[in-house]
Design a protein around this motif. Structure first.
Motif, PDB file in Angstrom:
ATOM      1  N   VAL A 162      39.731  50.911 -22.656  1.00  0.00           N
ATOM      2  CA  VAL A 162      39.320  52.313 -22.736  1.00  0.00           C
ATOM      3  C   VAL A 162      40.451  53.199 -22.221  1.00  0.00           C
ATOM      4  N   SER A 163      40.964  54.065 -23.081  1.00  0.00           N
ATOM      5  CA  SER A 163      41.981  55.036 -22.673  1.00  0.00           C
ATOM      6  C   SER A 163      41.272  56.294 -22.207  1.00  0.00           C
ATOM      7  N   LEU A 164      41.614  56.751 -21.009  1.00  0.00           N
ATOM      8  CA  LEU A 164      40.902  57.857 -20.374  1.00  0.00           C
ATOM      9  C   LEU A 164      41.773  59.109 -20.295  1.00  0.00           C
ATOM     10  N   GLY A 165      41.127  60.253 -20.309  1.00  0.00           N
ATOM     11  CA  GLY A 165      41.846  61.522 -20.350  1.00  0.00           C
ATOM     12  C   GLY A 165      42.129  62.120 -18.992  1.00  0.00           C
ATOM     13  N   ASP A 166      42.569  61.304 -18.036  1.00  0.00           N
ATOM     14  CA  ASP A 166      42.927  61.844 -16.725  1.00  0.00           C
ATOM     15  C   ASP A 166      44.435  62.033 -16.645  1.00  0.00           C
ATOM     16  N   ALA A 167      44.892  62.710 -15.598  1.00  0.00           N
ATOM     17  CA  ALA A 167      46.322  63.016 -15.457  1.00  0.00           C
ATOM     18  C   ALA A 167      47.193  61.763 -15.378  1.00  0.00           C
ATOM     19  N   PRO A 168      46.794  60.692 -14.646  1.00  0.00           N
ATOM     20  CA  PRO A 168      47.652  59.492 -14.578  1.00  0.00           C
ATOM     21  C   PRO A 168      47.693  58.671 -15.857  1.00  0.00           C
ATOM     22  N   GLY A 169      46.896  59.023 -16.878  1.00  0.00           N
ATOM     23  CA  GLY A 169      46.878  58.243 -18.114  1.00  0.00           C
ATOM     24  C   GLY A 169      46.296  56.855 -17.920  1.00  0.00           C
ATOM     25  N   THR A 170      45.142  56.765 -17.261  1.00  0.00           N
ATOM     26  CA  THR A 170      44.530  55.480 -16.934  1.00  0.00           C
ATOM     27  C   THR A 170      43.993  54.774 -18.175  1.00  0.00           C
ATOM     28  N   GLU A 171      44.177  53.471 -18.217  1.00  0.00           N
ATOM     29  CA  GLU A 171      43.547  52.606 -19.216  1.00  0.00           C
ATOM     30  C   GLU A 171      42.737  51.556 -18.463  1.00  0.00           C
ATOM     31  N   ALA A 172      41.447  51.508 -18.721  1.00  0.00           N
ATOM     32  CA  ALA A 172      40.556  50.579 -18.028  1.00  0.00           C
ATOM     33  C   ALA A 172      40.090  49.505 -19.003  1.00  0.00           C
ATOM     34  N   TYR A 173      39.820  48.309 -18.479  1.00  0.00           N
ATOM     35  CA  TYR A 173      39.389  47.166 -19.289  1.00  0.00           C
ATOM     36  C   TYR A 173      38.018  46.713 -18.803  1.00  0.00           C
ATOM     37  N   VAL A 174      37.078  46.636 -19.740  1.00  0.00           N
ATOM     38  CA  VAL A 174      35.698  46.295 -19.415  1.00  0.00           C
ATOM     39  C   VAL A 174      35.391  44.895 -19.952  1.00  0.00           C
TER      40      VAL A 174
END
Length: 485
Positions: A162-174
């Motif tokens: 999941v690519s997220l729209g926060d400032a650090p450009g976080t990508e999380a894996y579920v």
């Protein structure tokens, strides 16, 4: 000695020296490229390690348990605990997560009538968005990528990225099996790891996904570099003159220019370079020389679930668990406890019956651990409030205080046990202790005397790395000049 033997020895010496130079010259051209890459990427790794979701980060991103809806009691295996039993939230629903002694995992709703949603793209987006507190922009299903290539993620595959729209450009894996976030990276981590861990460990996905092939590549590449380092050090010593037999002009080296830089840097850092590349070769434990013994599952089951568990009162658990994001039921060393963890990293241990603060008695831990060690004689008991040579962490403090138990069993086992919960945090036998020095010390120089007094450790790493970089870059340039001719 015959005349023929006397003539043969100088010829053999000349032949051996010629091959010494040839091996170093032609293997060294490639190996210096690897050395330069490893030293530069190693400096990056000092400050930006490979991405991993730490326990503290998992707790910080977790939801607080919705106790009002918890009305399903925990499941026991014939009255005894499974390997792991915990209560936490799963997409807004409280669930019991159960790991059996056969490593099978099940997730059961802790609220009657609750329906667990499937782990699909929509689910992954919601969970990752809540975990990071940022909107989900893209969701993709994958088996593995550069940041989830390790074997530790196998039980969670396929994964939802999941690519997220926060400032650090976080990508999380579920995880598709548990529905939990199991990895998260930022743009900063991804960029620097392409310059750090990925080249340093020879870790591109296409290679690392095949464990056997990756180990072979690391061993053979490192082995060739060891040969280049050893022959280079040998030649460096042969071409150094001290005392009265110096070279023209009183110089100790016959070289000038780049060759002089290569010669001097190699002599100054040669021993470090050899031990460093040798310890890097040991990182994959060739031949499993340092493979340690661990307690078997039967013994661990006795330690972690020796007696039938008392009934756990959900009403009392709800009363004391307000604000907790995870509740674990444990029974180490015959002491049934409830362990509550909070988003700020705090935890509390409560008696599983009275729900009053409690912890295992030290003697109970010692007695249970002795059984785990086959009733071997106990050599010493140490209450550690600071790190030692084997229970330590670079840049921070490990979990403390702990009990360190040393046994006189055939493998001379040491156990490090959490005094608050009785959890066995680490077991090391004589082989693993040898590995700590052969690899850990020689490759990372991670002595507590240095790592807890940073930047002393950083300074040491930088000095040796700069010497190695000078040796490597000069070798690359000399190799290029040789090939160009």
């Amino acid at each position: 000695m015959s005349a023929s033997n006397a003539a043969t020895r100088p010829a053999l010496g000349k032949f051996a020296r010629r091959w010494l130079y040839l091996i170093h010259r032609w293997i060294g051209i490639t190996s210096c490229l690897f050395f330069a890459m490893w030293f530069l990427s190693g400096l990056v790794m000092v400050y930006v390690p490979y991405p991993s979701l730490t326990p503290v980060e998992r707790l910080a991103g977790a939801e607080a348990i919705g106790w009002s809806a918890v009305n399903v009691p925990p499941r026991f295996d014939n009255g005894r605990l499974p390997r792991e039993l915990m209560l936490e939230m799963r997409d807004g629903i409280a669930v019991w997560r159960v790991t059996g002694w056969d490593d099978a995992q099940t997730t059961v709703a802790a609220s009657r009538g609750a329906v667990l949603r499937p782990v699909d793209a929509s689910y992954a987006g919601r969970v990752a968005s809540r975990f990071v507190n940022a909107p989900a922009e893209r969701v993709a299903r994958l088996q593995r990528d550069q940041w989830t290539v390790g074997g530790g993620f196998d039980r969670h595959r396929p994964l939802w990225k999941v690519s997220l729209g926060d400032a650090p450009g976080t990508e999380a894996y579920v995880s598709s099996s548990t529905g939990a976030v199991v990895q998260a990276t930022t743009r900063h981590e991804r960029f620097w790891n392409w310059l750090g861990s990925v080249p340093h460990w020879l870790y591109p996905t296409v290679l690392r996904q095949d464990q056997v092939a990756w180990r072979q590549v690391v061993m053979w590449v490192s082995g060739a570099c060891i040969a280049a380092a050893v022959t280079g050090m040998w030649i460096g010593i042969l071409r150094t003159r001290v005392g009265k037999r110096r070279f023209k002009g009183g110089r100790v080296s016959p070289y000038t220019g780049w060759m002089l830089w290569h010669h001097v840097a190699g002599l100054v850092g040669g021993a470090f370079l050899i031990t460093w590349i040798f310890s890097g070769w040991l990182s994959v434990d060739p031949g499993h020389l340092f493979h340690g013994a661990k307690p078997d599952d039967v013994a661990m089951r006795i330690y972690q679930a020796s007696d039938p568990m008392p009934a756990v009162s959900l009403e009392r658990l709800r009363a004391v668990g307000k604000g907790a994001v995870k509740a674990q039921i444990i029974d180490n060393a015959g002491t049934p406890l409830v362990l509550l963890s909070y988003s700020d990293g705090r935890r509390s241990t409560l008696d599983a019956t009275t729900f009053l603060p409690s912890r295992p008695a030290s003697q109970a831990i010692v007695n249970a651990a002795s059984r785990l060690a086959g009733f071997a004689p106990l050599l010493s008991i140490t209450h550690l409030t600071s790190p030692d040579a084997y229970w330590y962490a670079v840049g921070t403090l490990p979990q403390l205080p702990v009990l360190r138990l040393r046994f006189a069993d055939p493998t001379r086992t040491w156990m490090y046990i959490d005094v608050a919960t009785g959890e066995i945090l680490l077991t090391v036998d004589r082989r693993q202790r040898a590995y700590r020095w052969a690899f850990g010390l020689l490759h990372k120089w991670d002595l507590n005397a240095l790592t807890v007094r940073r930047p002393a450790w950083d300074l040491l790493i930088w000095v040796f790395s700069i010497v190695g970089i000078v040796t490597s870059i000069s070798g690359v340039w000399l190799g290029y000049k040789r090939l160009a001719r």
